[in-house]
Design a protein around this motif. Structure first.
Motif, PDB file in Angstrom:
ATOM      1  N   LEU A  60       0.835  -1.196   0.000  1.00 40.48           N
ATOM      2  CA  LEU A  60       0.000   0.000   0.000  1.00 40.48           C
ATOM      3  C   LEU A  60       0.870   1.247   0.000  1.00 40.48           C
ATOM      4  CD1 LEU A  60      -2.669   1.535   0.168  1.00 40.48           C
ATOM      5  CD2 LEU A  60      -2.672   1.088   2.648  1.00 40.48           C
ATOM      6  N   ARG A  61       1.913   1.262   0.795  1.00 44.81           N
ATOM      7  CA  ARG A  61       2.817   2.421   0.836  1.00 44.81           C
ATOM      8  C   ARG A  61       3.448   2.659  -0.533  1.00 44.81           C
ATOM      9  NH1 ARG A  61       8.360   2.914   1.806  1.00 44.81           N
ATOM     10  NH2 ARG A  61       8.976   4.953   2.631  1.00 44.81           N
ATOM     11  N   GLN A  62       3.937   1.605  -1.140  1.00 50.04           N
ATOM     12  CA  GLN A  62       4.557   1.762  -2.460  1.00 50.04           C
ATOM     13  C   GLN A  62       3.532   2.202  -3.515  1.00 50.04           C
ATOM     14  OE1 GLN A  62       7.812   1.783  -3.210  1.00 50.04           O
ATOM     15  NE2 GLN A  62       8.120   1.563  -1.018  1.00 50.04           N
ATOM     16  N   LEU A  63       2.343   1.651  -3.441  1.00 51.69           N
ATOM     17  CA  LEU A  63       1.276   2.054  -4.360  1.00 51.69           C
ATOM     18  C   LEU A  63       0.987   3.543  -4.203  1.00 51.69           C
ATOM     19  CD1 LEU A  63      -1.062   1.573  -6.360  1.00 51.69           C
ATOM     20  CD2 LEU A  63      -2.423   0.785  -4.402  1.00 51.69           C
ATOM     21  N   LEU A  64       0.834   3.984  -2.975  1.00 52.96           N
ATOM     22  CA  LEU A  64       0.532   5.396  -2.721  1.00 52.96           C
ATOM     23  C   LEU A  64       1.670   6.309  -3.163  1.00 52.96           C
ATOM     24  CD1 LEU A  64      -1.221   5.012   0.728  1.00 52.96           C
ATOM     25  CD2 LEU A  64      -2.267   5.961  -1.353  1.00 52.96           C
ATOM     26  N   ILE A  65       2.899   5.926  -2.892  1.00 56.03           N
ATOM     27  CA  ILE A  65       4.045   6.737  -3.336  1.00 56.03           C
ATOM     28  C   ILE A  65       3.995   6.923  -4.842  1.00 56.03           C
ATOM     29  CG2 ILE A  65       6.557   6.740  -3.658  1.00 56.03           C
ATOM     30  CD1 ILE A  65       6.727   5.354  -0.854  1.00 56.03           C
ATOM     31  N   HIS A  66       3.802   5.833  -5.571  1.00 55.55           N
ATOM     32  CA  HIS A  66       3.817   5.926  -7.033  1.00 55.55           C
ATOM     33  C   HIS A  66       2.605   6.687  -7.565  1.00 55.55           C
ATOM     34  CE1 HIS A  66       7.048   3.049  -6.486  1.00 55.55           C
ATOM     35  NE2 HIS A  66       7.458   3.449  -7.673  1.00 55.55           N
ATOM     36  N   LEU A  67       1.458   6.533  -6.928  1.00 59.65           N
ATOM     37  CA  LEU A  67       0.298   7.338  -7.328  1.00 59.65           C
ATOM     38  C   LEU A  67       0.555   8.820  -7.074  1.00 59.65           C
ATOM     39  CD1 LEU A  67      -2.671   5.113  -6.118  1.00 59.65           C
ATOM     40  CD2 LEU A  67      -2.251   5.856  -8.480  1.00 59.65           C
ATOM     41  N   ASP A  86       3.660   1.162 -14.359  1.00 58.65           N
ATOM     42  CA  ASP A  86       4.008  -0.261 -14.210  1.00 58.65           C
ATOM     43  C   ASP A  86       4.093  -0.639 -12.734  1.00 58.65           C
ATOM     44  OD1 ASP A  86       4.122  -0.734 -16.924  1.00 58.65           O
ATOM     45  OD2 ASP A  86       6.314  -0.611 -17.045  1.00 58.65           O
ATOM     46  N   GLU A  87       4.730   0.204 -11.945  1.00 59.17           N
ATOM     47  CA  GLU A  87       4.847  -0.064 -10.514  1.00 59.17           C
ATOM     48  C   GLU A  87       3.471  -0.037  -9.844  1.00 59.17           C
ATOM     49  OE1 GLU A  87       7.715  -0.956  -8.684  1.00 59.17           O
ATOM     50  OE2 GLU A  87       8.304  -1.274 -10.757  1.00 59.17           O
ATOM     51  N   ILE A  88       2.646   0.908 -10.216  1.00 62.17           N
ATOM     52  CA  ILE A  88       1.283   0.985  -9.672  1.00 62.17           C
ATOM     53  C   ILE A  88       0.545  -0.324  -9.961  1.00 62.17           C
ATOM     54  CG2 ILE A  88      -0.966   2.118  -9.974  1.00 62.17           C
ATOM     55  CD1 ILE A  88       0.714   4.777 -10.398  1.00 62.17           C
ATOM     56  N   ASP A  89       0.644  -0.792 -11.200  1.00 66.35           N
ATOM     57  CA  ASP A  89       0.016  -2.072 -11.570  1.00 66.35           C
ATOM     58  C   ASP A  89       0.552  -3.221 -10.721  1.00 66.35           C
ATOM     59  OD1 ASP A  89      -1.704  -1.105 -13.532  1.00 66.35           O
ATOM     60  OD2 ASP A  89      -0.281  -1.488 -15.162  1.00 66.35           O
ATOM     61  N   ASN A  90       1.875  -3.255 -10.546  1.00 68.56           N
ATOM     62  CA  ASN A  90       2.495  -4.340  -9.773  1.00 68.56           C
ATOM     63  C   ASN A  90       2.007  -4.351  -8.326  1.00 68.56           C
ATOM     64  OD1 ASN A  90       4.018  -5.250 -11.938  1.00 68.56           O
ATOM     65  ND2 ASN A  90       5.790  -4.012 -11.398  1.00 68.56           N
ATOM     66  N   PHE A  91       1.948  -3.178  -7.699  1.00 68.93           N
ATOM     67  CA  PHE A  91       1.536  -3.139  -6.298  1.00 68.93           C
ATOM     68  C   PHE A  91       0.045  -3.432  -6.147  1.00 68.93           C
ATOM     69  CE2 PHE A  91       5.436  -0.447  -6.130  1.00 68.93           C
ATOM     70  CZ  PHE A  91       6.204  -1.388  -5.468  1.00 68.93           C
ATOM     71  N   ALA A 119       3.631   7.563   3.073  1.00 63.65           N
ATOM     72  CA  ALA A 119       3.877   7.652   1.639  1.00 63.65           C
ATOM     73  C   ALA A 119       4.037   9.117   1.211  1.00 63.65           C
ATOM     74  CB  ALA A 119       2.730   6.999   0.868  1.00 63.65           C
ATOM     75  N   ARG A 120       3.220   9.979   1.762  1.00 66.00           N
ATOM     76  CA  ARG A 120       3.296  11.415   1.456  1.00 66.00           C
ATOM     77  C   ARG A 120       4.667  11.960   1.851  1.00 66.00           C
ATOM     78  NH1 ARG A 120       2.294  16.201   4.393  1.00 66.00           N
ATOM     79  NH2 ARG A 120       1.585  17.914   3.038  1.00 66.00           N
ATOM     80  N   LYS A 121       5.110  11.582   3.037  1.00 69.36           N
ATOM     81  CA  LYS A 121       6.416  12.030   3.519  1.00 69.36           C
ATOM     82  C   LYS A 121       7.528  11.580   2.567  1.00 69.36           C
ATOM     83  CE  LYS A 121       9.260  11.980   7.673  1.00 69.36           C
ATOM     84  NZ  LYS A 121       9.381  11.551   9.057  1.00 69.36           N
ATOM     85  N   LYS A 122       7.457  10.342   2.113  1.00 72.18           N
ATOM     86  CA  LYS A 122       8.463   9.811   1.186  1.00 72.18           C
ATOM     87  C   LYS A 122       8.396  10.536  -0.160  1.00 72.18           C
ATOM     88  CE  LYS A 122      11.623   7.008  -0.298  1.00 72.18           C
ATOM     89  NZ  LYS A 122      12.991   7.086   0.203  1.00 72.18           N
ATOM     90  N   PRO A 142     -10.598   3.904  -1.705  1.00 72.79           N
ATOM     91  CA  PRO A 142     -10.163   2.501  -1.772  1.00 72.79           C
ATOM     92  C   PRO A 142     -10.409   1.885  -3.159  1.00 72.79           C
ATOM     93  CG  PRO A 142     -11.285   2.894   0.291  1.00 72.79           C
ATOM     94  CD  PRO A 142     -11.459   4.143  -0.547  1.00 72.79           C
ATOM     95  N   ASP A 143     -11.535   2.225  -3.776  1.00 71.83           N
ATOM     96  CA  ASP A 143     -11.819   1.694  -5.109  1.00 71.83           C
ATOM     97  C   ASP A 143     -10.797   2.182  -6.126  1.00 71.83           C
ATOM     98  OD1 ASP A 143     -14.007   0.237  -4.237  1.00 71.83           O
ATOM     99  OD2 ASP A 143     -15.445   1.810  -4.753  1.00 71.83           O
ATOM    100  N   GLU A 144     -10.428   3.455  -6.048  1.00 68.07           N
ATOM    101  CA  GLU A 144      -9.419   3.983  -6.979  1.00 68.07           C
ATOM    102  C   GLU A 144      -8.067   3.335  -6.738  1.00 68.07           C
ATOM    103  OE1 GLU A 144     -11.130   8.493  -7.770  1.00 68.07           O
ATOM    104  OE2 GLU A 144      -9.903   8.115  -5.983  1.00 68.07           O
ATOM    105  N   LEU A 145      -7.731   3.120  -5.496  1.00 66.84           N
ATOM    106  CA  LEU A 145      -6.448   2.490  -5.187  1.00 66.84           C
ATOM    107  C   LEU A 145      -6.317   1.123  -5.833  1.00 66.84           C
ATOM    108  CD1 LEU A 145      -6.024   3.416  -1.413  1.00 66.84           C
ATOM    109  CD2 LEU A 145      -4.674   4.279  -3.335  1.00 66.84           C
TER     110      LEU A 145
END
Length: 153
Positions: A60-67, A86-91, A119-122, A142-145
């Motif tokens: 979830l953290r990685q997904l949020l960072i990339h989003l 690609d990373e968003i898809d993977n996570f 994730a925001r901080k990163k 959550p649905d968008e994520l």
């Protein structure tokens, strides 16, 4: 079962973990409950649950960072956007695999705000953009994520 045999099984945990796993599995299959190394078995069960929850947090953290990078680091989107997608898809895929467990899905729902703050901080650190660029609260539902067709534009 003798005390000596039980002690030997308990010793396996420290001496040969894989063998301890194999022997514990055999004991469970034979329903030899009285001979189980319960303290270590309980410890392992707790660790398995924690590991699964940690995976949800990590993906979830990685997904949020990339989003966030895709959404707000406009200067880099043309150069990096496809890689971020690609990373968003993977996570998303990794999270979907975990969500065969409704418990982990519910955990995900509870953790969005906490994990978003990290994730925001990163994202701020990585981009060196002003903190005002990134919303204080998670801008994604959550649905968008989890929606494989959703990419913020």
């Amino acid at each position: 079962m003798t005390t000596q045999l039980k002690y030997a099984i308990e010793q396996l945990y420290d001496e040969d973990y894989v063998l301890w796993l194999d022997e514990t599995l055999k004991q469970l299959q034979r329903q030899e409950i009285e001979s189980l190394d319960l303290p270590h078995l309980i410890e392992e069960m707790e660790a398995l649950g924690n590991e699964q929850r940690n995976k949800v947090d990590s993906y979830l953290r990685q997904l949020l960072i990339h989003l966030l990078l895709y959404s707000y680091w406009i200067q880099e989107r043309e150069r990096c956007g496809e890689g971020w997608k690609d990373e968003i898809d993977n996570f998303r895929y990794e999270l979907e695999l975990l969500f065969s467990s409704k418990t982990l899905y519910n955990y995900f729902l509870q953790r969005i705000d906490v994990v978003y703050a990290k994730a925001r901080k990163k994202a701020i650190s990585k981009t060196q953009l002003s903190t005002t660029v990134f919303p204080e609260k998670c801008p994604y539902s959550p649905d968008e994520l989890l929606n494989s067709d959703y990419f913020p534009e």
